[in-house]
Write a protein that holds these residues in place. Structure first.
Motif, PDB file in Angstrom:
ATOM      1  N   GLY C 146       0.822  -1.201   0.000  1.00 57.01           N
ATOM      2  CA  GLY C 146       0.000   0.000   0.000  1.00 57.01           C
ATOM      3  C   GLY C 146       0.859   1.255   0.000  1.00 57.01           C
ATOM      4  O   GLY C 146       0.575   2.233  -0.700  1.00 57.01           O
ATOM      5  N   LEU C 147       1.923   1.206   0.761  1.00 58.30           N
ATOM      6  CA  LEU C 147       2.803   2.360   0.881  1.00 58.30           C
ATOM      7  C   LEU C 147       3.443   2.707  -0.463  1.00 58.30           C
ATOM      8  O   LEU C 147       3.613   3.876  -0.799  1.00 58.30           O
ATOM      9  CB  LEU C 147       3.892   2.018   1.904  1.00 58.30           C
ATOM     10  N   ARG C 148       3.785   1.673  -1.230  1.00 59.99           N
ATOM     11  CA  ARG C 148       4.414   1.937  -2.534  1.00 59.99           C
ATOM     12  C   ARG C 148       3.450   2.703  -3.430  1.00 59.99           C
ATOM     13  O   ARG C 148       3.832   3.675  -4.074  1.00 59.99           O
ATOM     14  CB  ARG C 148       4.807   0.610  -3.194  1.00 59.99           C
ATOM     15  N   VAL C 149       2.199   2.270  -3.457  1.00 61.46           N
ATOM     16  CA  VAL C 149       1.215   2.991  -4.272  1.00 61.46           C
ATOM     17  C   VAL C 149       1.066   4.422  -3.757  1.00 61.46           C
ATOM     18  O   VAL C 149       1.040   5.382  -4.525  1.00 61.46           O
ATOM     19  CB  VAL C 149      -0.148   2.264  -4.227  1.00 61.46           C
ATOM     20  N   ALA C 150       1.015   4.566  -2.423  1.00 56.86           N
ATOM     21  CA  ALA C 150       0.809   5.884  -1.839  1.00 56.86           C
ATOM     22  C   ALA C 150       1.958   6.827  -2.192  1.00 56.86           C
ATOM     23  O   ALA C 150       1.733   7.981  -2.573  1.00 56.86           O
ATOM     24  CB  ALA C 150       0.660   5.768  -0.326  1.00 56.86           C
ATOM     25  N   VAL C 151       3.192   6.355  -2.094  1.00 62.23           N
ATOM     26  CA  VAL C 151       4.339   7.226  -2.359  1.00 62.23           C
ATOM     27  C   VAL C 151       4.377   7.649  -3.827  1.00 62.23           C
ATOM     28  O   VAL C 151       4.537   8.832  -4.148  1.00 62.23           O
ATOM     29  CB  VAL C 151       5.664   6.515  -1.993  1.00 62.23           C
ATOM     30  N   VAL C 152       4.208   6.679  -4.714  1.00 60.10           N
ATOM     31  CA  VAL C 152       4.295   7.003  -6.124  1.00 60.10           C
ATOM     32  C   VAL C 152       3.182   7.981  -6.515  1.00 60.10           C
ATOM     33  O   VAL C 152       3.417   8.973  -7.212  1.00 60.10           O
ATOM     34  CB  VAL C 152       4.231   5.712  -6.969  1.00 60.10           C
ATOM     35  N   SER C 153       1.973   7.724  -6.012  1.00 54.91           N
ATOM     36  CA  SER C 153       0.880   8.655  -6.318  1.00 54.91           C
ATOM     37  C   SER C 153       1.162  10.021  -5.729  1.00 54.91           C
ATOM     38  O   SER C 153       0.905  11.050  -6.371  1.00 54.91           O
ATOM     39  CB  SER C 153      -0.443   8.148  -5.745  1.00 54.91           C
ATOM     40  N   ALA C 154       1.687  10.057  -4.521  1.00 61.14           N
ATOM     41  CA  ALA C 154       1.945  11.350  -3.877  1.00 61.14           C
ATOM     42  C   ALA C 154       2.942  12.167  -4.679  1.00 61.14           C
ATOM     43  O   ALA C 154       2.784  13.375  -4.846  1.00 61.14           O
ATOM     44  CB  ALA C 154       2.449  11.132  -2.450  1.00 61.14           C
ATOM     45  N   MET C 155       3.972  11.507  -5.184  1.00 56.75           N
ATOM     46  CA  MET C 155       4.979  12.233  -5.977  1.00 56.75           C
ATOM     47  C   MET C 155       4.317  12.910  -7.169  1.00 56.75           C
ATOM     48  O   MET C 155       4.649  14.040  -7.519  1.00 56.75           O
ATOM     49  CB  MET C 155       6.058  11.263  -6.474  1.00 56.75           C
ATOM     50  N   SER C 156       3.400  12.202  -7.825  1.00 54.47           N
ATOM     51  CA  SER C 156       2.780  12.764  -9.019  1.00 54.47           C
ATOM     52  C   SER C 156       1.686  13.773  -8.653  1.00 54.47           C
ATOM     53  O   SER C 156       1.557  14.820  -9.286  1.00 54.47           O
ATOM     54  CB  SER C 156       2.266  11.613  -9.872  1.00 54.47           C
ATOM     55  N   LEU C 157       0.934  13.501  -7.581  1.00 54.81           N
ATOM     56  CA  LEU C 157      -0.159  14.410  -7.208  1.00 54.81           C
ATOM     57  C   LEU C 157       0.355  15.755  -6.703  1.00 54.81           C
ATOM     58  O   LEU C 157      -0.297  16.784  -6.888  1.00 54.81           O
ATOM     59  CB  LEU C 157      -1.026  13.767  -6.118  1.00 54.81           C
ATOM     60  N   THR C 158       1.511  15.733  -6.074  1.00 46.90           N
ATOM     61  CA  THR C 158       2.057  16.976  -5.530  1.00 46.90           C
ATOM     62  C   THR C 158       2.183  18.033  -6.623  1.00 46.90           C
ATOM     63  O   THR C 158       2.023  19.234  -6.372  1.00 46.90           O
ATOM     64  CB  THR C 158       3.423  16.711  -4.876  1.00 46.90           C
ATOM     65  N   ALA C 159       2.434  17.571  -7.853  1.00 44.64           N
ATOM     66  CA  ALA C 159       2.585  18.517  -8.965  1.00 44.64           C
ATOM     67  C   ALA C 159       1.306  19.322  -9.184  1.00 44.64           C
ATOM     68  O   ALA C 159       1.361  20.490  -9.587  1.00 44.64           O
ATOM     69  CB  ALA C 159       2.967  17.766 -10.229  1.00 44.64           C
ATOM     70  N   VAL C 160       0.160  18.704  -8.891  1.00 45.73           N
ATOM     71  CA  VAL C 160      -1.115  19.393  -9.113  1.00 45.73           C
ATOM     72  C   VAL C 160      -1.197  20.650  -8.231  1.00 45.73           C
ATOM     73  O   VAL C 160      -1.842  21.637  -8.588  1.00 45.73           O
ATOM     74  CB  VAL C 160      -2.299  18.445  -8.816  1.00 45.73           C
ATOM     75  N   GLY C 161      -0.525  20.615  -7.083  1.00 45.40           N
ATOM     76  CA  GLY C 161      -0.536  21.762  -6.185  1.00 45.40           C
ATOM     77  C   GLY C 161      -0.092  23.051  -6.861  1.00 45.40           C
ATOM     78  O   GLY C 161      -0.509  24.143  -6.461  1.00 45.40           O
ATOM     79  N   ALA C 162       0.728  22.917  -7.906  1.00 47.87           N
ATOM     80  CA  ALA C 162       1.206  24.111  -8.591  1.00 47.87           C
ATOM     81  C   ALA C 162       0.050  24.910  -9.184  1.00 47.87           C
ATOM     82  O   ALA C 162       0.146  26.131  -9.344  1.00 47.87           O
ATOM     83  CB  ALA C 162       2.194  23.716  -9.690  1.00 47.87           C
ATOM     84  N   LEU C 163      -1.053  24.229  -9.501  1.00 48.51           N
ATOM     85  CA  LEU C 163      -2.195  24.932 -10.085  1.00 48.51           C
ATOM     86  C   LEU C 163      -2.795  25.917  -9.097  1.00 48.51           C
ATOM     87  O   LEU C 163      -3.433  26.886  -9.489  1.00 48.51           O
ATOM     88  CB  LEU C 163      -3.280  23.937 -10.519  1.00 48.51           C
ATOM     89  N   VAL C 164      -2.636  25.667  -7.811  1.00 54.65           N
ATOM     90  CA  VAL C 164      -3.148  26.613  -6.837  1.00 54.65           C
ATOM     91  C   VAL C 164      -1.992  27.280  -6.092  1.00 54.65           C
ATOM     92  O   VAL C 164      -2.117  27.661  -4.934  1.00 54.65           O
ATOM     93  CB  VAL C 164      -4.142  25.943  -5.845  1.00 54.65           C
ATOM     94  N   GLY C 165      -0.860  27.367  -6.789  1.00 51.16           N
ATOM     95  CA  GLY C 165       0.223  28.210  -6.296  1.00 51.16           C
ATOM     96  C   GLY C 165       1.138  27.596  -5.268  1.00 51.16           C
ATOM     97  O   GLY C 165       1.829  28.302  -4.535  1.00 51.16           O
ATOM     98  N   ILE C 166       1.184  26.271  -5.172  1.00 48.69           N
ATOM     99  CA  ILE C 166       2.076  25.663  -4.194  1.00 48.69           C
ATOM    100  C   ILE C 166       3.295  25.087  -4.906  1.00 48.69           C
ATOM    101  O   ILE C 166       3.190  24.587  -6.022  1.00 48.69           O
ATOM    102  CB  ILE C 166       1.301  24.606  -3.383  1.00 48.69           C
ATOM    103  N   GLY C 167       4.463  25.203  -4.216  1.00 47.14           N
ATOM    104  CA  GLY C 167       5.740  24.946  -4.902  1.00 47.14           C
ATOM    105  C   GLY C 167       6.044  23.504  -5.219  1.00 47.14           C
ATOM    106  O   GLY C 167       5.157  22.694  -5.435  1.00 47.14           O
ATOM    107  N   GLY C 168       7.328  23.186  -5.277  1.00 44.59           N
ATOM    108  CA  GLY C 168       7.761  21.861  -5.662  1.00 44.59           C
ATOM    109  C   GLY C 168       8.013  21.806  -7.156  1.00 44.59           C
ATOM    110  O   GLY C 168       7.989  22.828  -7.855  1.00 44.59           O
TER     111      GLY C 168
END
Ligand SMILES: Nc1ncnc2c1ncn2[C@@H]1O[C@H](COP(=O)(O)OP(=O)(O)OP(=O)(O)O)[C@@H](O)[C@H]1O
Ligand SMILES: [Mg+2]
Lengths: 376, 245, 222
Positions: C146-168
């Motif tokens: 479960g953790l592997r899925v969570a980490v990989v998804s988190a890495m990709s989802l974090t990019a979406v934050g840029a749409l509302v002005g969050i870094g990374g």
């Protein structure tokens, strides 16, 4: 000593699993709880190590109410073996056995070396120590379970149908080993089974439970077979209990008669035979097999050890005291399984001392029955 | 909170080409197109890989690698590569939808009871027939599970369409963000859009669950029960092998 | 639109890229860690009490269904955070991790054979000790998956934050898009994917080392 005093267990759903149980388990020896499925054996057993707490009455361990003990500490001093062994799949065999010594604060080293000794004690080769439970056969797993329960050298051992999930041959092995271990270690063992044969084979005392969690009879096995307390017990111990009861009757009353013997490798003639048969013996007088007149006539005079008729079972007598050490069941079996209809009696060294016939055994049985030792 | 709901329920925002109904329709259209294309690719591929057992590494590798791929990055890259219109969006969403469908189909086909497959071969069925008559019907629950996961992921991700000037419910979030924090069309609009997407996703989830119940044969719905049944039926199936119908 | 490939941009901006990468990792991994720590007790509760299971598992399903952009957008509404706050991304990522893991943890704990837990109690483990040394280790393979899925998804989802002005690294994507800078865009995508796969491989490795008993072939008797 484990004492149940008016112990009752009612589960939250209303089931009364154990009803007003009074029973004292003496120190040393094997006490068997036996009874039909669902009669409360497991519940009674698990109340001893407080895996289950009674709803009424109390249980004393060496005179002390077990409710005064902290359950985990109590359990570390009581071994527990269950049906599928319940080994920890993520620990090696050695670490499984080392569990309790580690819990009680021994060093890892000491715990492991203790575990090694125990594996040897239960008859497991040392090379299995590094394996995981999934890599063992059912019988091996069960031995590891026994070793784990013995690791802290607890005075009391609880066993819940430990051998019922293995095949009959392995079960027989494990039972023999348990008897051997018990004679070496002298623990107080409480053993649960629903198999009356196992109960009689292993038990020094047997408690028969009836459904509803009530004690039907608590006795030693021979008394149980000879004098069942009521219809429930007599039907539970089974239809062939008369024959089984012979196992508990001393064959001391059976007169051992003479039997013809011939020495293997030496000359023999037909008139050395008795009723057409003789036992061939070796130089130490130990039985090798039977020779018939017909067979002897084909042997050109000398007894050929390779061509004997294999004999039936033997039964042992204590020749110095002039009484038999075996049971009536052994004596009868020896007579019935012999090709000559004469059962061979041997002494402690294995030498032939005489023979018995089925008639003499049955006559002894009739005496025993008159004396009230066997149910009519 | 109240201002977000006020924005959401303002009748003005429920009509015209930039109102909620139009945006929802756009959103669902993108989703539908992407999932259909992905299914057309992934179901046959997964079925063949599952049936032959060749290319298993592809399934594992693809599902992990593609999950890590940031869709936002992919979409913007495709747009910048001068592709215009729907194409970049559809490609990104298809790529997103393929792994769950592929994995579902593959494991569905792989997990069909070997005894049933053997029996089918024994009856004289050819490979493709076995796949169509035995493996795929039994794999249906997992295939549908894959389609369901893909649909939900695509609905979630179709929000980024707005970022490259396509519509969809993401429009409200992006426009709100651009309008600035203080503006009445700012955060309330963002939040209203977010609530709409969330509700849409949950409704779709419920709908797909219903479809799954209706489509999957009761015999295979409970996999373990079905497997037990197949095991029990093993003897009769060997009889069938001797007397093919 | 026309894309540019200003290769010199890459060496000139290594510092910024490194900083964005660091920020991305912090944004993505911290929530996964928190989510893991929270989901273990929750999963335990769900494995133990029917009521807890009846509430937690469906709730996890609903939360997992809510699209990431929506969740990110709604955090300020629910928690009262500022519009540009790392928490707006981190809270949803933690929520996804929990939603993903609660069910697995609870299923894994329920799958521990009852004779194993009974044996552990009988040898004298106290409940917490038993949970930590017997039940939890047995659940590790499922938790790691479960953790592997969570980490990989988190890495990709974090990019979406840029749409509302969050870094990374997501910020490099939006920036690259606005400036038609293909190098910046591709660098960000590649970094996200490669780092995600490296972490995934590391988790796989750690999981294997931590669970040697799962690799034993069944039925090797002698
Ligand atoms: N946790 C429980 N809750 C309710 N009833 C129970 C519980 N555990 C056991 N019982 C009931 O108590 C009775 C005695 O159960 P127990 O397990 O002690 O039987 P047993 O003699 O060991 O049987 P078996 O030979 O089948 O193992 C049974 O009727 C059983 O259904
Ligand atoms: Mg029982």
């Amino acid at each position: 000593m484990i004492e149940f005093q008016a112990v009752t267990k009612q589960y939250p759903d209303g089931t009364v699993a154990v009803d007003n149980l009074d029973l004292a388990v003496e120190d040393g020896g094997i006490t068997v709880f036996v009874g039909p499925s669902g009669c409360g054996k497991t519940t009674s057993l698990r109340m001893i190590n407080r895996m289950i707490d009674p709803t009424g009455g109390r249980i004393l361990l060496d005179g002390k109410d077990i409710r005064e003990s902290d359950p985990p500490l109590l359990r570390r001093g009581i071994g527990y073996v269950i049906q599928h062994a319940g080994l920890f799949p993520h620990r090696t065999v050695l670490d499984n056995v080392a569990t309790v010594p580690l819990l009680t604060g021994q060093s890892r080293r000491a715990a492991r070396s203790r575990a090694g000794e125990l594996l040897e004690l239960v008859g497991l080769p040392a090379k299995l120590a590094k394996r995981y439970p999934a890599q063992l056969s059912g019988g091996q797993q069960q031995r590891v379970g026994v070793a784990r329960a013995l690791a802290a050298d607890p005075p009391v051992l609880l066993m819940d149908e430990p051998f019922s999930a293995v095949d009959p041959i392995v079960r027989d092995d494990l039972q023999q080993q348990l008897l051997r271990l018990q004679s070496e270690l002298d623990k107080t063992i409480v053993f649960v089974t629903h198999d009356i044969d196992e109960a009689i084979k292993l038990g020094d005392r047997v408690a028969v439970f009836r459904v509803g969690g009530r004690l039907a009879q608590y006795d030693d096995p021979s008394a149980l077979l000879a004098r069942p307390a009521d219809d429930f017990v007599s039907s539970f111990v089974g239809r062939d209990r008369g024959y089984r009861a012979l196992g508990f009757l001393d064959a001391g009353g059976v007169p051992v008669g003479p039997v013809a013997t011939v020495r293997a490798g030496e000359q023999a003639t037909a008139d050395q035979l008795d009723d057409g048969w003789a036992v061939a013996v070796d130089a130490e007088n130990r039985p090798l097999g039977w020779v018939s007149a017909e067979l002897l006539s084909t042997m050109d005079g000398s007894v050929n050890a390779d061509r004997l008729v294999s004999g039936g079972s033997l039964f042992e007598v204590d020749s110095s005291a002039g009484t038999t050490a075996g049971s009536l069941r052994n004596a009868l079996d020896a007579a019935l399984s012999s090709p000559s209809a004469v059962g061979i009696a041997i002494d402690g060294d294995g030498a032939v001392v005489g023979g018995v016939t089925a008639d003499t055994v049955l006559a002894a049985l009739a005496d025993a029955r008159r004396a009230g030792e066997v149910p009519a | 909170m109240n201002s977000a709901f006020a924005w959401l329920f303002d009748p003005e925002h429920w009509s015209g080409p930039s109102g909620f109904p139009a945006r929802i329709l756009e959103h669902l259209t993108y989703t539908g197109i992407a999932v259909l294309i992905a299914a057309a690719i992934a179901v046959p591929l997964g079925a063949v890989i599952g049936h032959t057992g060749k290319g298993t590494f592809l399934v594992a590798g693809l599902s992990n690698g593609l999950r890590a791929l940031p869709e936002l990055g992919l979409l913007t890259l495709l747009v910048l590569l001068t592709w215009v219109g729907l194409l970049p969006l559809v490609i990104s969403l298809v790529i997103l939808a393929i792994p769950p469908i592929l994995a579902g189909t593959y494991s569905g086909v792989r997990n069909v009871d070997r005894a049933a497959v053997d029996a089918a071969h024994g009856m004289g069925m050819r490979g493709p027939t076995v796949l169509a008559r035995v493996e795929l019907p039994n794999a249906l629950p997992l295939i549908i599970g894959g389609l369901r996961a893909a649909t939900l992921q695509v609905i979630a991700t179709a929000t980024i369409a707005a970022y490259v000037s396509l519509g969809g419910l993401g429009r409200f979030v992006i426009d709100g963000n651009n309008a600035g924090a203080g503006s009445p069309d700012g955060y309330p609009q963002m939040a209203a859009g977010a609530i709409a997407v969330a509700v849409l996703a949950l409704l779709m989830e419920g709908l797909l669950e219903l479809v799954e119940r209706l489509v999957v044969s009761p015999g295979v719905r409970n996999q373990s029960r079905a497997r037990r049944a197949v095991r029990l039926r093993r003897r009769p199936t060997t009889d069938l092998v001797e007397n093919p119908t | 639109m026309n894309i540019d490939w200003p290769w010199p941009w890459l060496p000139a901006n290594t510092d910024d890229i490194a900083e964005a990468t660091g920020e991305h990792l912090y944004l993505a991994l911290l929530p996964v860690l928190v989510g893991l720590l929270v989901s273990i007790p929750l999963g335990w509760a769900a494995s133990r009490w029917r009521v807890a299971r009846g509430i937690l598992v469906p709730l996890a399903g609903v939360l997992y269904t809510i699209p990431s952009l929506a969740l990110i957008t709604l955090v300020p509404l629910v928690l009262g955070t500022q519009i540009i706050d790392p928490l707006n991304v981190q809270v949803p990522l933690a929520v996804y991790t929990i939603a993903l893991l609660v069910r697995s943890v609870s299923d894994a704990l329920r799958a521990v054979p009852s004779e194993v837990t009974a044996a552990a109690t009988a040898v004298g483990y106290r409940p917490l000790h038993r949970f930590l040394t017997v039940e939890l280790p047995l659940a590790v393979p499922v938790i790691v998956a479960g953790l592997r899925v969570a980490v990989v998804s988190a890495m990709s989802l974090t990019a979406v934050g840029a749409l509302v002005g969050i870094g990374g690294l997501g910020q490099l994507i939006t920036e690259g898009f606005l400036r038609n800078n293909g190098v910046e865009l591709v660098a960000a995508i590649v970094l996200i994917v490669v780092i995600a796969l490296i972490i995934d491989a590391l988790l796989l490795l750690v999981g294997r080392i931590a669970t040697p008993w799962t690799r034993t072939a069944k039925g090797v008797n002698s």
